[in-house]
Scaffold this motif. Structure first.
Motif, mmCIF file in Angstrom:
data_model
loop_
_atom_site.group_PDB
_atom_site.id
_atom_site.type_symbol
_atom_site.label_atom_id
_atom_site.label_comp_id
_atom_site.label_asym_id
_atom_site.label_seq_id
_atom_site.Cartn_x
_atom_site.Cartn_y
_atom_site.Cartn_z
ATOM 1 N N ASP A 32 36.841 47.651 49.201
ATOM 2 C CA ASP A 32 37.667 48.693 49.584
ATOM 3 C C ASP A 32 37.026 49.930 49.619
ATOM 4 O O ASP A 32 37.096 50.615 50.569
ATOM 5 N N ASP A 91 38.103 56.324 46.882
ATOM 6 C CA ASP A 91 38.648 55.108 45.953
ATOM 7 C C ASP A 91 38.099 55.325 44.522
ATOM 8 O O ASP A 91 38.327 54.138 43.804
ATOM 9 N N ASP A 168 42.209 44.594 48.629
ATOM 10 C CA ASP A 168 42.494 45.552 47.484
ATOM 11 C C ASP A 168 44.153 45.261 47.446
ATOM 12 O O ASP A 168 44.952 45.714 46.501
#
Ligand SMILES: [Mn+2]
Length: 334
Positions: A32, A91, A168
């Protein structure tokens, strides 16, 4: 933390003046983080074609990410590239996960932007923060940026975003309506769903397999009312082992391990446990334990971690005490 900024203004720098940008993942970049960074770089490249953008992966990347980075190659910053006009963290959750880049963010005069789906950590490291805690992946937030900027991702970038999103969101099983809509838009932009599933499949990492089995073998089992909790300890892969304890049926898994002179604790809980008890692992346990024992930590309601220097046994005991405060008396099973 500056919240409520208008995503349409991303990257918050006049593209005409933008020359050098870097997109920084959390340490040991997962799919991700890396693929979201890849897509952000493509977005910056569309808005400012003259801008040179690097991706930074502090502490490297996971094995799967390494494989994906062959298919979605990008220049990686080596740390000697000097200052940038624009820093985007993606992230990351806890800013400690930026490793040495945290200091670079702190001292740079450049604009610093956070794009995330983890709860904000406070602090003043970033000039702008775009956070959507409802999103099940950073890629979903990044897809929203493309849309708000009126840019359609090219098929390769759409593919990267779709793979990040699947990675994710347990292959969309936990995605909400906006995640599902974003996935469909990426497919419309040329992403291939079957290919995405195939590329996310990876060879088993036998180090991780052994860690999970050992973790299960060493588990201690507790009951709090009807809830079953399992604790264990292992030198690495703590998060994977905690998740494995959930796969085995525990409502809550807690795994501690010593590495690099600190005690790391990873916790996972089922959604059922969270909904019925109201316990939020990130704010009520990880952050609280980091505060009590000295350290840092945080996370989501059902997935969180923290680090201390209090030693494995003491840390686990103190954390189980914390669960006792939240859930009532714990009984250890033989
Ligand atoms: Mn993520």
């Amino acid at each position: 933390m500056p919240l409520g900024v208008n995503p349409e203004e991303f990257p918050f720098v006049d593209p005409a003046t933008l020359r050098k940008a870097v997109v920084v993942c959390h340490r040991n970049a997962d799919a991700d983080a890396y693929l979201s960074a890849y897509a952000i770089s493509m977005l910056i490249g569309t808005l400012a074609p003259w801008c040179e953008t690097d991706i930074a992966t502090p502490g490297g990347m996971t094995t799967l990410t390494q494989k994906l980075s062959m298919k979605f190659p990008h220049r990686i910053a080596d740390g000697s590239d000097g200052d940038y006009d624009l820093y985007v963290a993606v992230d990351v959750g806890d800013e400690e996960l930026l490793n040495e880049w945290k200091e670079k963010f702190r001292v740079s005069q450049g604009v610093k932007v956070l794009v995330d789906h983890h709860p904000s950590r406070g602090g003043d490291l970033y000039s702008y923060a775009i956070i959507d805690e409802e999103a099940t992946s950073a890629a979903e937030v990044v897809s929203g940026l493309f849309e708000r900027r009126g840019v359609t991702p090219d098929p390769q970038t759409a593919q990267a975003l779709l793979e990040a999103m699947l990675f994710d969101s347990s292959h969309l099983a936990i995605a909400g309506p906006s995640g599902l809509k974003a996935a469909v838009k990426l497919i419309d932009a040329g992403a291939d769903l079957a290919l995405a599933r195939q590329e996310l499949r990876s060879e088993p990492d036998y180090g991780e397999v052994i860690a999970r089995l050992k973790g299960a073998q060493r588990a201690s089992i507790y009951k709090a009312g009807k809830w079953v909790m399992a604790t264990s300890h292992i030198g690495s892969f703590q998060a994977h082992v905690a998740r494995a304890l959930i796969y085995l049926g525990a409502d809550l898994g807690l795994v501690a391990g010593e590495s690099d002179g600190e005690t790391r604790v990873s916790m996972r809980a089922t959604q059922r446990f969270h909904e019925a008890t109201g316990v939020k692992l990130g704010s009520q346990v990880a952050e609280e334990m980091a505060k009590r024992l000295g350290g840092h930590g945080g996370g989501h309601a059902t997935a969180a971690s923290f680090s201390t220097t209090s030693g494995e046994e003491g840390t686990v005991q103190a954390t189980m005490k914390r669960f006792e405060e939240l859930l009532g008396e714990l009984k250890k099973l033989d």
